[in-house]
Enzyme design. Structure first.
Site, PDB file in Angstrom:
ATOM      1  N   HIS A   1     -12.954  30.868   6.144  1.00 57.37           N
ATOM      2  CA  HIS A   1     -12.939  31.884   5.074  1.00 57.37           C
ATOM      3  C   HIS A   1     -14.205  31.749   4.218  1.00 57.37           C
ATOM      4  O   HIS A   1     -14.820  32.744   3.828  1.00 57.37           O
ATOM      5  CB  HIS A   1     -11.723  31.686   4.174  1.00 57.37           C
TER       6      HIS A   1
ATOM      7  N   GLU B   1      -9.908  27.023   6.412  1.00 55.69           N
ATOM      8  CA  GLU B   1     -10.344  27.451   5.078  1.00 55.69           C
ATOM      9  C   GLU B   1     -11.864  27.534   5.000  1.00 55.69           C
ATOM     10  O   GLU B   1     -12.417  28.403   4.317  1.00 55.69           O
ATOM     11  CB  GLU B   1      -9.789  26.516   3.996  1.00 55.69           C
TER      12      GLU B   1
HETATM   13 ZN   LIG Z   1      -6.352  31.880   5.962  1.00 51.13          ZN
END
Ligand SMILES: [Zn+2]
Length: 713
Positions: A499, A496
């Site tokens: 991202h 995450e």
């Molecule tokens: Zn992802």
């Protein structure tokens, strides 16, 4: 849908924003540091509806002004002008999205049910505006000869393509039906979401006695005690109906009866034949999607969804899934044989009846095999994986690869006291963006982990910087106790954060092309790649520190982790692939009435699904594909991206290591910073100097390589 329709960001320049009333703070421009931050401290759920409606009305007026412009259509007066619309709505919609995923109360759910179809209808009003589309088409026709930059040409292509994909070329009747379908789907998605959330929140297994805790390590016992307290069962222990509660319980509990109970409850979400059952909703969603695809001129929903991805066709995506399926299933049979041998030996030693490995036994015996084969005990690793130390590790990696520095700040409002905020700076000390961290599980927060972009980077009107958040569902520990996480959860944190870094690295002109606004089967590549830095000795030696002694993880343990890196890949790959294949087949089936339970059972049987494994997301709670369109016919994307990820990781290894500055710079320049300004296949080639084959993916998972390489090209 192009970003500016619902979730672009910034300041309205075409029309003055309506003066925000004191009780409608979300309509106002964001104030405070860093070019303004979300006013999370001033949100009232009752205000979402009027504020969203005011935002929509404002954007429709802005769109009308562009559509009615008497001047010849140009990039500036049409495409760039569109980028500047919907600023108010974007601000409201972003905060609304935060409430939907993390502060989802009964009161909020009523607002969602009301607003979902209205927001869908609003989107259609824009894409179905004929004068607007005529202007976009005009700019599109001359995009290569009108002196536009490469990024501007890409934006024109994107807008045109998105409008056509949303039905801009259809006749009036078809447009009307399309909009009806979209509104119905929006309502069904909302209902699906709320039903699954309800099944996650309302089923709790309360453990009454010490005997119920057999096998559970201390860290799990205290997490279960905290979970029980939070649900009003002080002094007892609870297993919540979420992945992060279910997985460790199935891994460690010696109580086979309770493992089966937890397993059945978790994998029956949405499938209990009660008023929260989602099967009928799914049948209707699939029917409407098939009809919409036909209206838009595509054979099936899958063909429509994949048209603007890297894979481009369902056939190419299926080819990759099927290439990996057989070796993965073969590996599962080996894994099960190893587990069965241990179970048989245990039965012989204890004189108890023999068992056959069932799905609720897989994680439990896999853990025993891991110990036997690699002398690796997850429980030995866990004391070295402290949540806050891992966060520091992520910051350190971001410093090494991207030059980012993170400084904690308290000068911005948060929606929940647990949320913490950091400012991100570049090596010169310049402001890059803001990162919010919401790590703990609580009621009203959806399960799993995700990144959320509150604001995308852009600079076509003025410099606007990124605001992103990382969200997860760790069970809060007692005051002052460090939270210990599993290796898988640590990988997810890095994922995450990948991202988030993709958003923070963005260096583009137009917000619709910024950061993570890329093709769905490409967006997981930067995030998956970041997972590769967790097991590096540089990270583990600095940050994998024992929570009591503060000593770094022993080299010997690191070596064991390394040796066991492809362990259990059969299970992980098959549970994922089964979901990806069922998703694709559901959306290739076309205009037929589908009973989800039967379809799932028959499809898995035809595939030769090992009976010891269940789909990672069974159809009745497959939120990726039924809580919106976004990952529908798109769950394959994780594997597609992983062909890129595995190959990109090898680029670092070939250069001598994961901290090679030259490869890191190429990665930032060609992947992390460019957003959607470049075709993803071209961007990858610019980074790597070649296309990825399937070889690196198979090596990463420890599967034999096929003679002929196919896969993501
Ligand atoms: Zn992802």
């Amino acid at each position: 849908m192009s970003k500016h329709l619902l979730s672009g960001l910034g300041v309205a320049t075409l029309l003055a924003a309506p003066a925000a009333a004191a009780d409608q703070p979300l309509l106002a421009r964001w104030t405070g540091p860093y070019g303004g931050v979300p006013p999370f401290d001033r949100v009232e759920v009752a205000q979402f509806q009027p504020e969203l409606e005011a935002g929509m009305a404002e954007q429709l007026a802005e769109i009308e002004q562009i559509a009615a412009d008497p001047a010849e259509p140009s990039f500036q007066n049409t495409i760039a002008a569109l980028e500047g619309t919907g600023r108010t709505l974007d601000r409201v919609a972003n905060v609304y999205g935060v409430w939907s995923s993390t502060m989802n109360s009964q009161e909020f759910q009523a607002v969602e049910r009301e607003m979902a179809p209205k927001l869908a209808a609003f989107s259609d009003r824009i894409t179905q505006n004929e004068r607007l589309f005529a202007r976009i088409a005009k700019v599109y026709e001359t995009r290569e000869t009108s002196g536009l930059t490469a990024e501007q040409q890409r934006l024109v292509w994107l807008d045109y393509t998105n409008f056509v994909r949303a039905g801009a070329k259809l006749d009036a009747d078809a447009k009307k039906r399309l909009s009806e379908i979209n509104q119905k789907l929006a309502a069904l998605f909302t209902q699906f979401n709320q039903n699954v959330l309800s099944d996650e929140e309302s089923y709790v297994l309360v453990l009454e006695t010490d005997a119920d805790l057999a096998g559970l390590p201390d860290s799990l016992r205290s997490a279960a005690a905290a979970a029980a307290t939070s649900r009003g069962h002080e002094g007892k222990w609870a297993v919540l109906n979420t992945r992060s509660s279910m997985e460790p319980f199935l891994t460690y509990s010696d109580r086979r009866d309770l493992r089966e109970k937890v397993w059945r409850t978790y994998y029956s979400r949405g499938d209990n034949g009660d008023e929260k059952d989602t099967n009928a909703l799914i049948t209707e969603i699939l029917k409407l999607r098939a009809e919409r695809a036909k209206l838009l001129g595509f054979a099936t929903h899958a063909h429509w969804r994949l048209e603007n991805t890297m894979a481009k066709t369902p056939e190419r995506a299926m080819e990759l899934l099927e290439a990996v399926w057989k070796p993965a299933v073969a590996r599962v049979h080996e894994e099960v044989a190893d587990m069965q041998a241990i179970a048989d030996a245990e039965a012989a030693t204890s004189g108890t009846a023999k068992i056959t490995i069932e799905p609720w036994d897989y994680r439990y015996y896999a853990e025993k095999v891991r110990k036997a084969k690699y002398d690796l005990d997850e429980n030995e690793v866990k004391p070295y994986l402290q949540l806050e130390k891992l966060r520091e590790a992520m910051f350190w990696v971001a410093g090494e690869l991207f030059g980012f520095q993170f400084t904690p700040v308290t000068n911005v409002p948060v929606y929940q006291p647990d949320v913490r905020v950091w400012e991100v700076k570049n090596p010169q000390g310049g402001h890059v963006g803001v990162w919010y961290f919401d790590p703990y599980a609580r009621q009203g927060k959806r399960s799993g982990a995700w990144m959320n972009a509150y604001r995308s980077q852009e600079r076509f009107e003025r410099e606007i910087t990124t605001i992103v958040s990382n969200n997860s569902n760790f069970v809060k520990s007692k005051e002052g106790d460090p939270i210990l996480v599993s290796w898988t959860d640590a990988e997810t944190m890095f994922h995450e954060f990948g991202h988030a870094l993709h958003g923070l690295s963005s260096n583009v002109t137009y917000p619709s092309l910024a950061g993570t606004a890329v093709a769905r089967d490409y967006v997981e590549f930067p995030s998956q790649l970041l997972e590769h830095w967790l097991p590096t000795p540089e990270v583990l030696n600095r940050f994998a520190l024992h929570f009591q002694t503060g000593k770094p993880i022993p080299q010997e343990l690191v070596a064991k982790i390394e040796r066991a890196s492809t362990f259990n890949q059969g299970f992980q790959t098959v549970e994922y692939l089964a979901s990806a294949l069922v998703d694709m087949k559901l959306h290739l089936a076309g205009d037929v009435t589908i009973d989800p339970d039967t379809f799932e059972r028959e499809t898995l049987a035809a595939l030769g699904m090992p009976k010891e494994i269940v789909m990672r997301h069974r159809t009745p709670h497959f939120s990726h594909i039924f809580s919106s369109d976004s990952y529908s016919a798109g769950y394959y994307s994780y594997l597609w991206s992983d062909t890129l990820t595995a190959d990109a990781a090898e680029a670092f290894v070939e250069a001598g290591g994961y901290y090679d500055r030259t490869v890191a710079k190429r990665l930032v320049d060609h992947v992390f910073s460019v957003g959607n300004t470049v075709d993803p296949a071209d961007a990858y080639r610019a980074f790597r100097g070649k296309d990825p084959g399937i070889g690196a993916l198979m090596r990463k998972r420890g599967f034999p390589e096929p003679a002929v390489a196919g896969g993501a090209k």
